[in-house]
Enzyme design. Structure first.
Site, mmCIF file in Angstrom:
data_model
loop_
_atom_site.group_PDB
_atom_site.id
_atom_site.type_symbol
_atom_site.label_atom_id
_atom_site.label_comp_id
_atom_site.label_asym_id
_atom_site.label_seq_id
_atom_site.Cartn_x
_atom_site.Cartn_y
_atom_site.Cartn_z
ATOM 1 N N HIS A 244 0.856 -1.172 0.000
ATOM 2 C CA HIS A 244 0.000 0.000 0.000
ATOM 3 C C HIS A 244 0.899 1.231 0.000
ATOM 4 C CE1 HIS A 244 -3.824 -2.002 0.520
ATOM 5 N NE2 HIS A 244 -3.413 -2.630 1.617
ATOM 6 N N CYS A 287 -0.344 2.387 -4.440
ATOM 7 C CA CYS A 287 -1.140 3.584 -4.679
ATOM 8 C C CYS A 287 -0.292 4.822 -4.397
ATOM 9 C CB CYS A 287 -2.379 3.602 -3.787
ATOM 10 S SG CYS A 287 -3.618 2.342 -4.198
#
Length: 435
Positions: A244, A287
């Site tokens: 992430h 991301c």
């Protein structure tokens, strides 16, 4: 004893007649060898001998020379091992050859589905994340570079003749510590890490894979990797970070952030002198924000763009002072060494643009890693990495999420890359000029 009864003649012939293709395309790594050891086809000593070979071609040849002596089950076990290590195309090649009409053997049963590409399962009810895109293409072997292409392009490219080509580090965070972080499991991340491990192994890199690390553990692994003495004799390196993330940072499993600038600094010309003037590849699957790209409708007609002027405001800004110092610099030039910029010879592929979220399929992995893997396997033989990443951008641009009834339906993603490369970066796969 396994070795007391030899392999069937038609199985031996299938291995012999397809040995060139197998040596060219097969990935003989620890996982494949472990499958054969578990099935008692290879002994521990044989496994060590195979893996000790310096090149992929020699490892393949060593394995193929041993298999015919390892009993009647060795062929079937080898086919199963190929299938289990995602080399179904080679398994199918051997099975088709073995079971041709001109090699009948009434003592053997009909071939089973065990060694063939399994039938596609019907789609069942899945979460929306699982249905973000359609089926991805089947992975094929890395296509080899030809000697002629190497000879005609190596002069203007980075040196790429060492075997192994270099070291590759893959850090993959899939499961995060629930007591320290609210980050979800990255389902599908296991697919990405395995895809990258196999890709770089087939490209003749020595791969280190580390999973589910805290920020401090990531720092330790990256610093250890950057200091490895093997960089002195290898021609490049690769670093893949899967987690992430937000703009400029990725998460550890403890919910803390690791800044990407810190990562790049570990490999700059001051901190990593063994990699000076050598290409350093980075691939970031994370991301870079929370905004989902919903896409826009394309207008009919040709794409048009107004040309933009390029200002060079900084060019020559210190020209006057440079002229004043010219005499002194000429006087000192004999005792000054050639200097390098603090950071150079790097290329970094990002899964998505600044501020936007990256798309991941829980069964097939991330869009960016899927397309990177396919493009490198198909085009590295005759395309330098910058152009490969342009092709990845084009493929990502065409993809759309598939999740009818949700906000993710027809969502988009756009990858990008940055580069300070100073030459063409060809990987020249499966070609070793020193041999």
């Amino acid at each position: 004893m396994l070795g007391e009864c030899g392999m069937k003649e038609r199985d031996k012939l299938a291995l012999k007649k397809n040995s060139v293709a197998l040596c060219r395309e097969m990935v003989v790594d620890e996982l494949l060898i472990q499958f054969l050891q578990a099935d008692d086809v290879l002994t521990e000593g044989m496994a060590e001998t195979i893996l000790a070979e310096p090149t992929s071609h020699k490892r393949s040849w060593r394995l193929l020379s041993l298999l015919p002596k390892r009993g009647p089950r060795a062929f079937e076990s080898f086919c199963i091992a190929l299938r289990e290590t995602e080399q179904q195309h080679l398994c199918s090649l051997l099975i088709r050859f073995r079971d041709r009409e001109r090699f009948p053997d009434p003592t053997l049963p009909l071939p089973t589905q065990e060694c063939a590409v399994p039938a596609k399962r019907a789609r069942t009810h899945e979460s929306m994340e699982m249905c973000l895109d359609a089926d991805s293409p089947v992975t094929t072997a890395v296509l080899p570079c030809t000697p002629e292409f190497y000879m005609s392009h190596s002069a203007q490219a980075y040196s790429m003749s060492s075997s192994p080509r270099g070291l590759a580090l893959v850090v993959s965070n899939v499961r995060f510590e629930p007591e320290l972080s609210e980050l979800d499991i990255r389902r599908g991340g296991e697919v990405d890490e395995e895809v990258l491990r196999r890709l770089f192994t087939e490209l003749d890199f020595t791969v280190s894979l580390h999973k589910d690390l805290t920020v401090q553990a990531m720092r330790d692994r990256i610093e250890q990797f950057a200091r490895r003495p093997e960089h002195a004799v290898y021609d490049c390196c690769a670093v893949c970070l899967l987690s992430h993330g937000v703009e400029g940072s990725i998460y550890g499993t403890d919910g803390q952030l690791l800044e990407l600038d810190w990562v790049f600094e570990r490999f700059d010309n001051a901190r990593c002198p063994l990699l000076q003037n050598k290409p350093k590849m980075f691939f970031i699957q994370a991301c870079r924000g929370e905004e989902m790209d919903s896409g826009v409708d394309q207008l009919d007609g040709d794409d048009r763009a107004e040309p933009t002027d390029c200002e060079q405001r900084d060019a020559g800004r210190e020209e006057k002072s440079a002229r004043q110092n010219e005499t002194r610099e000429q006087r000192d030039s004999e005792r000054l060494r050639v200097k390098l910029p603090q950071r150079s010879d790097m290329i970094c592929g990002f899964a998505t643009l600044k501020g936007t979220a990256a798309m991941r399929n829980t069964k097939k992995g991330s869009w960016f890693i899927q397309e990177l893997n396919a493009a490198v396997r198909q085009r590295a033989r005759d395309t330098h990495l910058s152009d490969i990443l342009v092709q990845v951008n084009a493929r990502i641009k065409e993809r759309e999420g598939y999740a009818p009834g949700s906000a993710h339906h027809r969502c988009k993603e756009m990858s990008e890359f940055t580069s300070s490369l100073c030459k063409d970066l060809y990987l020249f796969p499966k070609y070793c000029p020193n041999n």
